[in-house]
Scaffold this motif. Structure first.
Motif, mmCIF file in Angstrom:
data_model
loop_
_atom_site.group_PDB
_atom_site.id
_atom_site.type_symbol
_atom_site.label_atom_id
_atom_site.label_comp_id
_atom_site.label_asym_id
_atom_site.label_seq_id
_atom_site.Cartn_x
_atom_site.Cartn_y
_atom_site.Cartn_z
ATOM 1 N N ASP A 190 73.720 24.080 16.376
ATOM 2 C CA ASP A 190 74.356 25.235 17.001
ATOM 3 C C ASP A 190 74.336 25.057 18.519
ATOM 4 O O ASP A 190 73.292 24.753 19.100
ATOM 5 N N TYR A 191 75.495 25.220 19.151
ATOM 6 C CA TYR A 191 75.605 25.102 20.599
ATOM 7 C C TYR A 191 75.899 26.477 21.194
ATOM 8 O O TYR A 191 76.789 27.190 20.704
ATOM 9 N N THR A 192 75.149 26.851 22.220
ATOM 10 C CA THR A 192 75.389 28.110 22.911
ATOM 11 C C THR A 192 75.446 27.845 24.415
ATOM 12 O O THR A 192 74.840 26.895 24.912
ATOM 13 N N GLN A 197 78.022 31.615 21.544
ATOM 14 C CA GLN A 197 78.313 30.375 20.822
ATOM 15 C C GLN A 197 79.344 29.552 21.570
ATOM 16 O O GLN A 197 80.302 30.078 22.126
ATOM 17 N N SER A 206 80.194 20.358 20.100
ATOM 18 C CA SER A 206 80.114 21.237 21.259
ATOM 19 C C SER A 206 81.431 21.262 22.023
ATOM 20 O O SER A 206 82.131 20.260 22.123
ATOM 21 N N ARG A 229 69.076 32.439 13.866
ATOM 22 C CA ARG A 229 69.791 31.406 14.607
ATOM 23 C C ARG A 229 70.882 30.773 13.759
ATOM 24 O O ARG A 229 71.882 30.281 14.288
ATOM 25 N N LYS A 231 71.265 27.971 12.131
ATOM 26 C CA LYS A 231 71.432 26.522 12.032
ATOM 27 C C LYS A 231 70.070 25.841 11.989
ATOM 28 O O LYS A 231 69.033 26.442 12.280
ATOM 29 N N SER A 234 69.451 23.560 17.517
ATOM 30 C CA SER A 234 70.326 24.203 18.484
ATOM 31 C C SER A 234 70.182 23.566 19.860
ATOM 32 O O SER A 234 69.146 22.965 20.188
#
Length: 376
Positions: A190-192, A197, A206, A229, A231, A234
Motif C-alpha cells: 500500500d502506497y500513501t 492512498q 505507486s 491498513r 495490505k 506499506s
C-alpha cells in the motif's frame, strides 16, 4: 463569465477567512492526565502546536482522564496541559510519519505561571504499534547517492524490500515493482502520500513520488500492519510544506560522460549529457493559518544511441537469387547451401510469403547513428 468570477471570489474568501487548515498527516498523540498521586483529572485542556507553522489543536481529557489527538502534522511540536490550581505541563518533541506517541501528562499543584517542561525523546520500544518498519529521514534522502533522483530507489534500504525492476508503465516513468516482506509485487504493498492512498488501481504500483527536495520523509513497513491498513506492507511518503518562515533551495545535478574515461571495451566514448535542475520555495500566506509550498525539477538528456544494425535485402535476394548471400565472401569463408527443394541457392519468388518479412537478411549491414534529445 460573471458566474465564474463570482465563484472564484467566493472560494478565495472562504479559503482565506476559514478556520485553521490541516494537511493530510499520519501521526497521533494520546495518553492520560493525572496528578502526582495518580488520580485522574478530567476536563484538562491539552493543546498540541506545530512549532514551525504555529497551528494548534486542542482537546479536553474525558472522565477517565484520557485524551487523543489524531491526524497531526509531522515535525516539531509543543504539547501543553493546564488546569487552574496546577502547574502547566509542557512537552516538546518531533512527530514522524505513522507515529503513535503516548504522552502521559502529570500535573503538580502550583501556580499556573509555573511550568514543568519535558523533552520527548524517541521511544526505544514501540508499544502501541506492532508493525516492523524503517523511517528514511530527509537528511538521508538528500545525502545518499540516488540515480535519477527517484526516492523509490531508497525503499530497498529496508532489509525486507526487494526491487523487482521498473514497472514499464509509460504513463508513470520511474515507478518500480517492489516486494516488501514477501508481499506480491503490485497490489501487495500500500502506497500513501500525506495520508492519502497513492497507487495506480490498474497495476497496483505507486504513483509518481515527489523529487527529494520536496519530500520530508517516508516510512517503509514490511510486516505486522493492523487490519485497518488493508495490505501486507506499506510505504508512506510525506511531502514538505510551508511554514511561518520563508525557505527554499535550488539545485543542479549534472552527469556528463565527457568528464569520464572511455569504457575499456568501447571503441568510442559515451555522449551522455544529463542535467537535473530545479528548486523549492515555501512560506506563509497568513501567519499561523495558511501556507504555500511549491517545487520544480526538470531533466534534460542528450545522448547518441548505440550503433544500430539493420539488414536490407538486395535486389538479387528479392528476385530469389541467394548465390551471393550464401557465398564464402559473406559467410566468413564458408559456403552455405540451401537445402532441397532449392537448387543452386535460388528460390522461386512465387514461393515467398506475401506478408512483410520481420527480419530481412542481407550480407552487408548498414550502420546508422543519430542524435536524440529527451526532455522530461
Amino acid at each position: 463569465m460573471k458566474r465564474t468570477i463570482l465563484a472564484l471570489s467566493v472560494g478565495a474568501c472562504l479559503l482565506l477567512s476559514g478556520p485553521n487548515l490541516w494537511a493530510q498527516a499520519s501521526a497521533q498523540i494520546n495518553g492520560s492526565v493525572t496528578d502526582t498521586t495518580g488520580a485522574v483529572l478530567p476536563g484538562v485542556e491539552i493543546t498540541v502546536t506545530q512549532t514551525e507553522t504555529g497551528i494548534g489543536r486542542t482537546v479536553l481529557s474525558n472522565e477517565t482522564g484520557a485524551y487523543v489527538l489524531v491526524n497531526l502534522p509531522l515535525g516539531p511540536y509543543r504539547l501543553e496541559g493546564g488546569l487552574p490550581g496546577f502547574q502547566t505541563f509542557v512537552e516538546t518533541g518531533t512527530l514522524q510519519v505513522n507515529d503513535r506517541r503516548v504522552s502521559n501528562v502529570v500535573l503538580e499543584v502550583g501556580q499556573v505561571t509555573q511550568t514543568i517542561e519535558v523533552q520527548a525523546n524517541a521511544a526505544l520500544v514501540e508499544t502501541r504499534n506492532v508493525a516492523i518498519g524503517q523511517l528514511i529521514e530527509n537528511e538521508r534522502i538528500l545525502a545518499l547517492p540516488l540515480d535519477g533522483r527517484n526516492i523509490q530507489s531508497l525503499i530497498t534500504l529496508n532489509g525486507a524490500a526487494v526491487d523487482m525492476g521498473d514497472s514499464g508503465n509509460r504513463f508513470f516513468p520511474g515507478s518500480r515493482f517492489v516486494s516488501l516482506g514477501g508481499a506480491p509485487q503490485g497490489f501487495g504493498v500500500d502506497y500513501t502520500m500525506d495520508g492519502a492512498q497513492h497507487l495506480n488501481y490498474a497495476t497496483g504500483i505507486s504513483m509518481p513520488t515527489p523529487f527529494p527536495n520536496a519530500t520530508q520523509e517516508f516510512k517503509v513497513e514490511s510486516s505486522g500492519l493492523t487490519a485497518d491498513r488493508g495490505k501486507a506492507a506499506s510505504v508512506g511518503v510525506v511531502t514538505k510544506s510551508g511554514t511561518n518562515a520563508y525557505h527554499g533551495d535550488v539545485f543542479w545535478f549534472v552527469r556528463n560522460d565527457l568528464f569520464n574515461a572511455r569504457n575499456y571495451f568501447s571503441s568510442v566514448g559515451s555522449t551522455l549529457k544529463r542535467n537535473q535542475f530545479g528548486g523549492t520555495v515555501g512560506g506563509p500566506v497568513i501567519q499561523n493559518k495558511l501556507f504555500f509550498f511549491g517545487g520544480y525539477q526538470g531533466t534534460t538528456i542528450r545522448q547518441d544511441p548505440g550503433d544500430e544494425r539493420q539488414f536490407i535485402p538486395t535486389a538479387a535476394v528479392l528476385a530469389g537469387d541467394f548465390r551471393a548471400l550464401s557465398s564464402p565472401a559473406c559467410n566468413g569463408g564458408r559456403q552455405v547451401t540451401l537445402g532441397a527443394p532449392f537448387v543452386d541457392n535460388q528460390i522461386d519468388p512465387a514461393l515467398f510469403s506475401q506478408r512483410p518479412s520481420t527480419s530481412p537478411t542481407v550480407c552487408w549491414p548498414m550502420r546508422q547513428r543519430r542524435r536524440t534529445s529527451v526532455v522530461r
